[in-house]
Design a protein around this motif. Sequence first.
Motif, PDB file in Angstrom:
ATOM      1  N   GLU A   1     109.146 -41.348  -6.917  1.00  0.00           N
ATOM      2  CA  GLU A   1     108.028 -40.433  -7.154  1.00  0.00           C
ATOM      3  C   GLU A   1     108.374 -39.410  -8.233  1.00  0.00           C
ATOM      4  O   GLU A   1     107.506 -38.946  -8.975  1.00  0.00           O
ATOM      5  N   SER A   2     109.655 -39.082  -8.341  1.00  0.00           N
ATOM      6  CA  SER A   2     110.049 -38.084  -9.336  1.00  0.00           C
ATOM      7  C   SER A   2     110.131 -38.683 -10.730  1.00  0.00           C
ATOM      8  O   SER A   2     109.771 -38.033 -11.723  1.00  0.00           O
TER       9      SER A   2
ATOM     10  N   GLN B   1     112.147 -42.614  -2.165  1.00  0.00           N
ATOM     11  CA  GLN B   1     110.973 -41.808  -2.515  1.00  0.00           C
ATOM     12  C   GLN B   1     111.309 -40.791  -3.605  1.00  0.00           C
ATOM     13  O   GLN B   1     110.571 -40.610  -4.577  1.00  0.00           O
TER      14      GLN B   1
ATOM     15  N   LYS C   1     106.805 -42.116 -14.277  1.00  0.00           N
ATOM     16  CA  LYS C   1     105.747 -41.314 -14.905  1.00  0.00           C
ATOM     17  C   LYS C   1     105.158 -42.003 -16.129  1.00  0.00           C
ATOM     18  O   LYS C   1     105.853 -42.674 -16.891  1.00  0.00           O
TER      19      LYS C   1
ATOM     20  N   VAL D   1      99.757 -40.447  -7.236  1.00  0.00           N
ATOM     21  CA  VAL D   1      99.533 -40.526  -5.787  1.00  0.00           C
ATOM     22  C   VAL D   1      98.180 -39.899  -5.457  1.00  0.00           C
ATOM     23  O   VAL D   1      97.479 -40.327  -4.550  1.00  0.00           O
TER      24      VAL D   1
ATOM     25  N   ARG E   1     109.093 -34.094  -1.541  1.00  0.00           N
ATOM     26  CA  ARG E   1     110.328 -34.885  -1.561  1.00  0.00           C
ATOM     27  C   ARG E   1     111.572 -34.042  -1.776  1.00  0.00           C
ATOM     28  O   ARG E   1     112.691 -34.546  -1.663  1.00  0.00           O
TER      29      ARG E   1
ATOM     30  N   ASP F   1     105.942 -33.539 -10.313  1.00  0.00           N
ATOM     31  CA  ASP F   1     104.544 -33.814  -9.949  1.00  0.00           C
ATOM     32  C   ASP F   1     104.401 -35.267  -9.490  1.00  0.00           C
ATOM     33  O   ASP F   1     105.366 -36.043  -9.513  1.00  0.00           O
ATOM     34  N   GLN F   2     103.238 -35.641  -9.023  1.00  0.00           N
ATOM     35  CA  GLN F   2     102.970 -37.018  -8.601  1.00  0.00           C
ATOM     36  C   GLN F   2     101.483 -37.323  -8.790  1.00  0.00           C
ATOM     37  O   GLN F   2     100.764 -37.616  -7.845  1.00  0.00           O
TER      38      GLN F   2
ATOM     39  N   THR G   1     109.447 -34.032 -13.469  1.00  0.00           N
ATOM     40  CA  THR G   1     110.092 -34.617 -12.289  1.00  0.00           C
ATOM     41  C   THR G   1     109.358 -34.245 -11.010  1.00  0.00           C
ATOM     42  O   THR G   1     109.518 -34.903  -9.984  1.00  0.00           O
TER      43      THR G   1
END
Length: 470
Positions: A296-297, A292, A300, A435, A213, A431-432, A429
């Motif tokens: 996604e960032s 996104q 968490k 997912v 991203r 990683d994901q 910030t």
Amino acid sequence: MPNDQLQVYWKNVLDSAVGAEHGLKETELDALTGRIARIVDDIEAQRKAGTLPYRDLPYREDLVQGVEAQTAVFKRGCENLVVLGIGGSALGNIALQTALRSPVYNLLPSAKRGGPRLFVIDNVDPVQFSAILDLLADQLDNTVFNVISKSGETAETASQFLIIRDMLIKRLGAEKAKRQIIAVTDPRSGTMRGIVDAEGYAALPVPDGVGGRFSVLSPVGLFSAAMCGIDIRELLAGAADMDKRVQARDLRKNPAAILAAVHWLMFNRGKKLHVMMPYACQLKDLSDWFRQLWAESLGKQKSLDGKEIFTGPTPIKALGTTDQHSQVQLYREGPNDKVITFLAVENFAMDVTIPDAPPSGQDMAYLKGHTMAQLINAEREATELALVASQRPCLRVVFPRINERTVGQFIYLYEMATSIAGALLNINTYDQPAVQLGKEYTYALMGRQGFEKMATELREQLRTDAAYLV
Ligand code: PA5
């Protein structure tokens, strides 16, 4: 280029605009100034230490030259460019194309386009995929396939790639097929890298340490942009302009810090829905890209010190004026749980003047002599004022015009705002992990070796209980 400087207007989040219950006090921002300065310093230190390489993408001459060299090779005779990728390996490509090429680009004759038609297939919908392949079936000679996958593992992109590879080999033969494919992937590891090396495809790198991203300003986004005639050097120059501004330690002088701080303070007050509403069709896919980046960032489960916090704002995309007739009723009268960011354009590249109304329709005569640009901007101002009248906090990002320079600034602005917001939330910030589990479940359900036990468990869970079918 002061005329092309993006600006953030933030007065309408303050108590002076939307009232004490929903607005921020200047003192709340004052209280954050020291923390923001430390965060900016920290991010700069990470950049210097080489752990935040997305920050240096505007200056990677090596990457730009690589993109330009491959563009020169692949653009020759190319009428169609098909991007295979998903998430961070597609959203930036789509956003750049929508923002910086004609809305009817793919419908224009070749000479007027200045590049191949672009198809970005960021799904595995069989009908969509088949329809595009059918359309291009007798044009494979002049079609280039750009497969983008950092990991080289993602099932969607892998399946698309296998279908394309097989089709090209069968129709054109292995040698010719090779010349129709260019990969963007990890330069050293991953399944796609293995295939590239074994089969001898052209390739460009996803730079080390740059997550999907945050990769639009790398070959991930730049190759398809350059193929379609977007000035990638100007795009990067715009990002570099913004880089100077987002290094400011003073919260009120740093547009990324203001965006991050306002959103964070509002999040803590329960305004967890963050709407981005461009008033320009050209910008609509930039809000998809932002969606996104932000989700996604910032979404968490754990804080950096390992505590369970289940944090993160929900980004929402809307489009003005279209969604005034779909969403604004909710935004004004529903729960006051949103921050709404308008994307405004001062000068549109084209405009249309509205003619007079017939005698039978004099109620429309007020429109006469105005332009559509005036109308869309009046509607934006009207909507923002109406929201403010209902104590709804609003931000505004102003594009003097939409071009490579301002779009480059916008991308870098929001990337840095995300880094600062992630630091304020005290999360990782970049990683994901959530997912990944979905990816592994897909491997299991699709029969990948090593996932047999998981597959059995999942199938048990998936068994339909007829009692609950109506
Ligand atoms: O931002 C991200 O990391 C993700 O959205 C990825 O870009 C996406 O999952 C695709 O991954 P890959 O490029 O490895 O195929």
